[in-house]
Scaffold this active site. Structure first.
Site, PDB file in Angstrom:
ATOM      1  N   LYS A   1      37.818   8.644  -8.446  1.00 40.76           N
ATOM      2  CA  LYS A   1      37.014   7.770  -9.325  1.00 40.76           C
ATOM      3  C   LYS A   1      37.561   6.338  -9.271  1.00 40.76           C
ATOM      4  O   LYS A   1      38.025   5.909  -8.211  1.00 40.76           O
ATOM      5  CB  LYS A   1      36.994   8.339 -10.754  1.00 40.76           C
ATOM      6  CG  LYS A   1      36.627   9.825 -10.790  1.00 40.76           C
ATOM      7  CD  LYS A   1      36.329  10.324 -12.150  1.00 40.76           C
ATOM      8  CE  LYS A   1      36.114  11.825 -12.115  1.00 40.76           C
ATOM      9  NZ  LYS A   1      35.631  12.369 -13.358  1.00 40.76           N
TER      10      LYS A   1
ATOM     11  N   HIS B   1      26.885  12.185  -8.611  1.00 45.29           N
ATOM     12  CA  HIS B   1      27.884  12.581  -9.620  1.00 45.29           C
ATOM     13  C   HIS B   1      27.340  12.286 -11.021  1.00 45.29           C
ATOM     14  O   HIS B   1      26.626  11.299 -11.226  1.00 45.29           O
ATOM     15  CB  HIS B   1      29.192  11.817  -9.383  1.00 45.29           C
ATOM     16  CG  HIS B   1      30.332  12.347 -10.180  1.00 45.29           C
ATOM     17  ND1 HIS B   1      30.510  12.006 -11.502  1.00 45.29           N
ATOM     18  CD2 HIS B   1      31.322  13.211  -9.862  1.00 45.29           C
ATOM     19  CE1 HIS B   1      31.594  12.651 -11.955  1.00 45.29           C
ATOM     20  NE2 HIS B   1      32.099  13.378 -10.976  1.00 45.29           N
TER      21      HIS B   1
ATOM     22  N   GLU C   1      28.636  11.026 -13.547  1.00 45.66           N
ATOM     23  CA  GLU C   1      28.959   9.697 -14.093  1.00 45.66           C
ATOM     24  C   GLU C   1      28.008   8.649 -13.537  1.00 45.66           C
ATOM     25  O   GLU C   1      27.647   7.698 -14.236  1.00 45.66           O
ATOM     26  CB  GLU C   1      30.428   9.346 -13.786  1.00 45.66           C
ATOM     27  CG  GLU C   1      31.367  10.176 -14.654  1.00 45.66           C
ATOM     28  CD  GLU C   1      32.719  10.455 -14.037  1.00 45.66           C
ATOM     29  OE1 GLU C   1      33.090   9.808 -13.037  1.00 45.66           O
ATOM     30  OE2 GLU C   1      33.418  11.350 -14.558  1.00 45.66           O
TER      31      GLU C   1
ATOM     32  N   GLY D   1      36.205  16.292 -17.027  1.00 45.95           N
ATOM     33  CA  GLY D   1      37.173  15.446 -17.735  1.00 45.95           C
ATOM     34  C   GLY D   1      37.422  15.856 -19.174  1.00 45.95           C
ATOM     35  O   GLY D   1      38.001  15.109 -19.945  1.00 45.95           O
TER      36      GLY D   1
ATOM     37  N   SER E   1      37.264  20.090 -14.703  1.00 45.12           N
ATOM     38  CA  SER E   1      38.578  20.457 -15.250  1.00 45.12           C
ATOM     39  C   SER E   1      39.272  21.572 -14.469  1.00 45.12           C
ATOM     40  O   SER E   1      39.970  22.388 -15.051  1.00 45.12           O
ATOM     41  CB  SER E   1      38.453  20.810 -16.736  1.00 45.12           C
ATOM     42  OG  SER E   1      37.979  19.686 -17.466  1.00 45.12           O
TER      43      SER E   1
ATOM     44  N   GLY F   1      40.510  14.594 -12.538  1.00 46.44           N
ATOM     45  CA  GLY F   1      41.816  14.279 -13.127  1.00 46.44           C
ATOM     46  C   GLY F   1      42.995  14.868 -12.366  1.00 46.44           C
ATOM     47  O   GLY F   1      43.988  14.169 -12.104  1.00 46.44           O
TER      48      GLY F   1
HETATM   49  C1  PEP Z   1      34.684  15.223 -11.346  1.00 46.86           C
HETATM   50  O1  PEP Z   1      34.544  14.154 -11.909  1.00 46.86           O
HETATM   51  O2  PEP Z   1      34.093  15.441 -10.282  1.00 46.86           O
HETATM   52  C2  PEP Z   1      35.552  16.209 -11.978  1.00 46.86           C
HETATM   53  C3  PEP Z   1      35.419  17.453 -11.631  1.00 46.86           C
HETATM   54  O3  PEP Z   1      36.443  15.742 -12.910  1.00 46.86           O
HETATM   55  P1  PEP Z   1      37.571  16.597 -13.681  1.00 46.86           P
HETATM   56  O4  PEP Z   1      38.245  17.457 -12.661  1.00 46.86           O
HETATM   57  O5  PEP Z   1      38.497  15.562 -14.254  1.00 46.86           O
HETATM   58  O6  PEP Z   1      36.874  17.394 -14.722  1.00 46.86           O
END
Ligand code: PEP
Length: 256
Positions: free
Chosen positions: A12, A96, A98, A174, A214, A236
């Protein structure tokens, strides 16, 4: 049909170019010489030159977090597939959540990007997944089916082996909340069924479907052992060598 695990880190908007160089060196020294599990890192654009240099001779692939569908021209702030290929990019994360949430992208608008990514000899990692409200209304399967149909409209059967899907429930990204192994498998198997309707059974068996949301070194093994989970898209936990390589190790252990 055996599909090779793909563990891809989505950094990211994190890491300067020098921080990225350091992280990728650490990842490389830990898991960069094996090819049993495909590992990819997707740094921000400003780090891609540096990371590409560091990855020379490595088995680790480079990915981007976005691309524009036009080849070149007056599109301030955008980058093309050709520019990415010049940096030895293999994968491009598209759709994605986001980008859907903050930049107004939709499955329909991302379709152009997916098509130009494969036309540019790059592999799209197309992200789909439901919000918590949609899950609570029991709409998860309808939502992912529509996202697949709209995002992959006009996708050519002959390009199917270059396609990667990432199932990322928005409520798990996240947040530290992960889909259970069974929840992930239920949606992944439905995604594969939907891909079979579009491209045929054989093709659907070749497409890798990653789980994202996550994932970490502790829960990776359970998720990755599901029959239709072919890897992970990691946010993350991809920002440190220890946690990211712990996930890669979980995939390697399952292959052993
Ligand atoms: C992502 O943004 O693609 C993602 C899976 O983030 P996280 O692992 O932090 O949940």
């Amino acid at each position: 049909m055996s599909r090779k695990y793909l563990i891809a880190g989505n950094w990211k908007m994190n890491k300067t170019a020098s921080e990225s160089g350091l992280l990728v060196q650490q990842i490389h020294s830990s898991v960069g010489s094996q090819s049993t599990v495909q590992v990819a890192v997707c740094p921000p654009f400003t780090s891609m030159g540096k990371v590409s240099e560091e990855l020379e001779g490595s088995q680790i692939a480079l990915g981007a977090q976005n691309v524009y569908h036009e080849a070149s021209g007056a599109y301030t702030g955008e980058v093309s597939a050709e520019m990415l290929r010049d940096l030895y990019v293999t994968y491009v994360i598209l759709g994605h959540s986001e980008r859907r949430q903050y930049f107004g992208e939709t499955s329909k608008s991302v379709n152009n990007k997916i098509l130009s990514t494969v036309a540019g000899n790059l592999k799209p990692i197309y992200c789909i997944g439901e919000t918590i409200e949609q899950r609570e209304r029991n709409e998860t399967l309808d939502v992912v089916r529509t996202q697949i149909r709209e995002g992959l409209e006009n996708f050519s059967d002959s390009e199917v082996e270059n396609l990667v899907i990432a199932y990322e429930p928005v409520w798990a990204i996240g947040t530290g909340k992960t889909a259970t192994d069974d929840m992930a498998q239920e949606v992944h198997s439905f995604i594969r069924k939907t891909l079979a309707e579009l491209f045929g059974e054989n093709a659907a068996e070749t497409i890798r479907i990653l789980y994202g949301g996550s994932m970490n070194a502790g829960n990776a093994s359970g998720l990755l052992s599901q029959p239709d989970v072919d890897g992970g898209l990691i946010g993350g936990a991809s920002l440190s060598q220890k946690s990211f390589c712990g996930i890669v190790q979980a995939a390697l252990d399952l292959e052993a």
